[in-house]
Write a protein that holds these residues in place. Sequence first.
Motif, PDB file in Angstrom:
ATOM      1  N   VAL A  53       0.860  -1.183   0.000  1.00  0.00           N
ATOM      2  CA  VAL A  53       0.000   0.000   0.000  1.00  0.00           C
ATOM      3  C   VAL A  53       0.896   1.232   0.000  1.00  0.00           C
ATOM      4  CG1 VAL A  53      -1.705   1.342   1.287  1.00  0.00           C
ATOM      5  CG2 VAL A  53      -1.874  -1.166   1.227  1.00  0.00           C
ATOM      6  N   LEU A  54       0.669   2.138  -0.936  1.00  0.00           N
ATOM      7  CA  LEU A  54       1.436   3.374  -1.009  1.00  0.00           C
ATOM      8  C   LEU A  54       0.464   4.547  -0.913  1.00  0.00           C
ATOM      9  CD1 LEU A  54       4.182   4.756  -1.478  1.00  0.00           C
ATOM     10  CD2 LEU A  54       3.699   4.687  -3.934  1.00  0.00           C
ATOM     11  N   VAL A  55       0.691   5.402   0.071  1.00  0.00           N
ATOM     12  CA  VAL A  55      -0.163   6.576   0.294  1.00  0.00           C
ATOM     13  C   VAL A  55       0.611   7.811  -0.144  1.00  0.00           C
ATOM     14  CG1 VAL A  55      -1.489   7.909   1.975  1.00  0.00           C
ATOM     15  CG2 VAL A  55      -1.261   5.431   2.256  1.00  0.00           C
ATOM     16  N   LEU A  56       0.059   8.574  -1.079  1.00  0.00           N
ATOM     17  CA  LEU A  56       0.714   9.778  -1.595  1.00  0.00           C
ATOM     18  C   LEU A  56      -0.125  10.997  -1.229  1.00  0.00           C
ATOM     19  CD1 LEU A  56       0.731   7.429  -4.190  1.00  0.00           C
ATOM     20  CD2 LEU A  56       2.653   8.926  -4.722  1.00  0.00           C
ATOM     21  N   ASP A  57       0.417  11.858  -0.363  1.00  0.00           N
ATOM     22  CA  ASP A  57      -0.302  13.023   0.146  1.00  0.00           C
ATOM     23  C   ASP A  57       0.152  14.257  -0.623  1.00  0.00           C
ATOM     24  OD1 ASP A  57      -1.767  14.816   1.581  1.00  0.00           O
ATOM     25  OD2 ASP A  57      -0.671  14.584   3.460  1.00  0.00           O
ATOM     26  N   GLU A  58      -0.699  14.746  -1.527  1.00  0.00           N
ATOM     27  CA  GLU A  58      -0.395  15.925  -2.359  1.00  0.00           C
ATOM     28  C   GLU A  58       0.980  15.789  -3.022  1.00  0.00           C
ATOM     29  OE1 GLU A  58      -2.341  18.297  -3.173  1.00  0.00           O
ATOM     30  OE2 GLU A  58      -3.966  18.191  -1.726  1.00  0.00           O
ATOM     31  N   GLU A  81       2.766   8.697 -14.294  1.00  0.00           N
ATOM     32  CA  GLU A  81       3.132   7.477 -15.011  1.00  0.00           C
ATOM     33  C   GLU A  81       3.712   6.442 -14.053  1.00  0.00           C
ATOM     34  OE1 GLU A  81       3.273   4.663 -17.613  1.00  0.00           O
ATOM     35  OE2 GLU A  81       2.347   6.621 -18.013  1.00  0.00           O
ATOM     36  N   LEU A  82       4.487   6.900 -13.069  1.00  0.00           N
ATOM     37  CA  LEU A  82       5.030   5.994 -12.071  1.00  0.00           C
ATOM     38  C   LEU A  82       3.921   5.367 -11.243  1.00  0.00           C
ATOM     39  CD1 LEU A  82       7.200   4.714 -10.316  1.00  0.00           C
ATOM     40  CD2 LEU A  82       7.513   6.922  -9.170  1.00  0.00           C
ATOM     41  N   VAL A  83       2.926   6.161 -10.857  1.00  0.00           N
ATOM     42  CA  VAL A  83       1.797   5.619 -10.092  1.00  0.00           C
ATOM     43  C   VAL A  83       1.058   4.569 -10.915  1.00  0.00           C
ATOM     44  CG1 VAL A  83      -0.408   6.176  -8.991  1.00  0.00           C
ATOM     45  CG2 VAL A  83       1.546   7.693  -8.670  1.00  0.00           C
ATOM     46  N   ARG A  84       0.876   4.831 -12.200  1.00  0.00           N
ATOM     47  CA  ARG A  84       0.218   3.839 -13.068  1.00  0.00           C
ATOM     48  C   ARG A  84       1.036   2.545 -13.126  1.00  0.00           C
ATOM     49  NH1 ARG A  84      -0.307   8.559 -16.416  1.00  0.00           N
ATOM     50  NH2 ARG A  84      -2.448   9.367 -16.349  1.00  0.00           N
ATOM     51  N   ARG A  85       2.365   2.683 -13.190  1.00  0.00           N
ATOM     52  CA  ARG A  85       3.227   1.509 -13.258  1.00  0.00           C
ATOM     53  C   ARG A  85       3.105   0.687 -11.978  1.00  0.00           C
ATOM     54  NH1 ARG A  85       7.930   4.011 -14.120  1.00  0.00           N
ATOM     55  NH2 ARG A  85       7.435   4.292 -16.307  1.00  0.00           N
ATOM     56  N   LEU A  86       3.054   1.357 -10.844  1.00  0.00           N
ATOM     57  CA  LEU A  86       2.900   0.652  -9.566  1.00  0.00           C
ATOM     58  C   LEU A  86       1.542  -0.035  -9.492  1.00  0.00           C
ATOM     59  CD1 LEU A  86       4.438   3.342  -7.188  1.00  0.00           C
ATOM     60  CD2 LEU A  86       5.462   1.158  -7.838  1.00  0.00           C
ATOM     61  N   ARG A  87       0.503   0.646  -9.961  1.00  0.00           N
ATOM     62  CA  ARG A  87      -0.833   0.037  -9.970  1.00  0.00           C
ATOM     63  C   ARG A  87      -0.848  -1.226 -10.817  1.00  0.00           C
ATOM     64  NH1 ARG A  87      -5.366   3.686 -12.603  1.00  0.00           N
ATOM     65  NH2 ARG A  87      -3.945   3.429 -14.354  1.00  0.00           N
ATOM     66  N   ASP A  88      -0.195  -1.170 -11.960  1.00  0.00           N
ATOM     67  CA  ASP A  88      -0.175  -2.333 -12.844  1.00  0.00           C
ATOM     68  C   ASP A  88       0.573  -3.506 -12.214  1.00  0.00           C
ATOM     69  OD1 ASP A  88      -1.582  -0.840 -14.649  1.00  0.00           O
ATOM     70  OD2 ASP A  88       0.139  -0.344 -15.916  1.00  0.00           O
ATOM     71  N   ARG A  89       1.494  -3.214 -11.284  1.00  0.00           N
ATOM     72  CA  ARG A  89       2.215  -4.273 -10.570  1.00  0.00           C
ATOM     73  C   ARG A  89       1.435  -4.809  -9.373  1.00  0.00           C
ATOM     74  NH1 ARG A  89       7.763  -1.612  -9.223  1.00  0.00           N
ATOM     75  NH2 ARG A  89       7.198  -2.684  -7.306  1.00  0.00           N
ATOM     76  N   GLY A  90       0.241  -4.238  -9.125  1.00  0.00           N
ATOM     77  CA  GLY A  90      -0.583  -4.732  -8.031  1.00  0.00           C
ATOM     78  C   GLY A  90      -0.498  -3.927  -6.758  1.00  0.00           C
ATOM     79  N   VAL A  91       0.301  -2.844  -6.751  1.00  0.00           N
ATOM     80  CA  VAL A  91       0.384  -2.000  -5.557  1.00  0.00           C
ATOM     81  C   VAL A  91      -0.910  -1.205  -5.425  1.00  0.00           C
ATOM     82  CG1 VAL A  91       1.630  -0.115  -4.421  1.00  0.00           C
ATOM     83  CG2 VAL A  91       2.886  -1.825  -5.745  1.00  0.00           C
TER      84      VAL A  91
END
Length: 509
Positions: free
Chosen positions: A165-170, A185-195
């Motif tokens: 789980v990664l929480v990004l605050d602003e 794009e990095l957040v999308r890459r992490l999502r695609d890895r299941g994060v």
Amino acid sequence: MSPPVVLEARGIVKRFGGLTALGDVSFDLRPGEVHALCGENGAGKSTLIKLLSGVHPHGSYQGQILIDGRPAEFRSTRDAERAGVAIIHQELALFPEMSVGENLFLGALPRRRGRIDWDRVYADAAATLAECGIALDPAARVGDLGVGQQQLVEIARAVARRPRVLVLDEPTAALAQHEIVTLLELVRRLRDRGVACVFISHKLDEVFAIADRITVLRDGVAQGTLVATRTDAGEVIRRMVGRRIEDYYPRRTREPGHTLFAVRDLEVVGPDGAARGLHGIGFEVRAGEVLGVGGLMGAGRTELLMHLVGLWGTRRSGVVELDGRPLAADSPRAALREGLALVTEDRKRFGLVLQQGVAFNVSLSSLGPLRRGLLVDRDREVKSAMETVDALRIRAQGLEQPVGTLSGGNQQKVVLGKVLLTAPKVLLLDEPTRGIDVGAKLEVYELINRLTAEGRAIVLVSSELGELVGMSDRIVMLCEGRVGGVFGRGEATQERLLAAAMGRLDRAA
């Protein structure tokens, strides 16, 4: 069959003394999902993520936090990290004197025969940065990096710990546009890895670009969870502030008065003497009018305002007039004396003394009228500050509360209050709503309406095209230090404004 849930907050109630920060909030997060949290400052977003990450320990709140359906009792951030929860706060927590590689693995630096294995540190750091799509030298000193690059290092450090789980605050608050593209794009890459990612932002365009679901908080209460593809910004705003999207830019137009401020054929060379400057800039602003100024980054918007108050560049030619008289301000103080005031885009750096209280900051630009002899009359200062706090609805625990501890919206209102005490005829507002929530933005917009109703003139610089269209009576778009186009209120569309900013207005529909 319902989708799996990696993290859940169930029936959360959190109080600070007599104040209820969260009231029976439930929230869940799925693997491979970006779940946005939206709400005004003070809505409860930060409190919720501090519970999820162990900052507020188990036992300090009611309700449950579950990981994979099992109760979790985080008593510290370390407990949350062991469970796979990583949080990236707005304020960076990097060590500027250390390298990128050292910051990535601080506390877990690889060792060999009892000593730090520096070859492996930088090899692993290079691999992590490459995995995140970040082009940085692992040996670079963090203090030499820009704020946006440091933010990306902060994210890479979290990724190096392999969170679930990664929480990004602003995360994009201090980033330039190209850095925002890299981060999303990095957040999308992490999502695609299941994060599973929790994404907090005031910028709804970013929310809709990245989020799968959106949970809205208002006054510590969840207003529902929406599927991003099945809703729109209007619905999110309505749930955040209880208003319709039609009320978001509440500009009240009226017949303007005489020309109060005029700039004609302005030619300015930048401080470094390079080609970058202002060329042939001209516009007029009438009493009771808002003139919007837009343009792409580097177009000269901030430089223009700073030059008008004597802070940037050398004037080669051109005339600036205030109320029909030539204005020759060579400093902000001289400009204030003439009735011209600037609200800077960087309130923390140039607009506030963060460690000082509200009263100190509000009165800072108008100490002359508050003096008795050589000293400031404290009673008059307090009375003046209290009237400003009440008029602008500044939310603070008292006049002595350090402004650095206020929310972004309330800090901005302190800056505005400080300027308004000087009784300016013309206000130059540089990104006055940057970094503040929707509710605070609406209050700034209403303040603009009140000021123009009093007959003042406003020059509004904004990088948000919607804000320019919604709050301006006329708009000047800059392109590489020149005027790329001028638009009346009924003529401006976001497409035409962008075309003018790119020097392609003749090709716009």
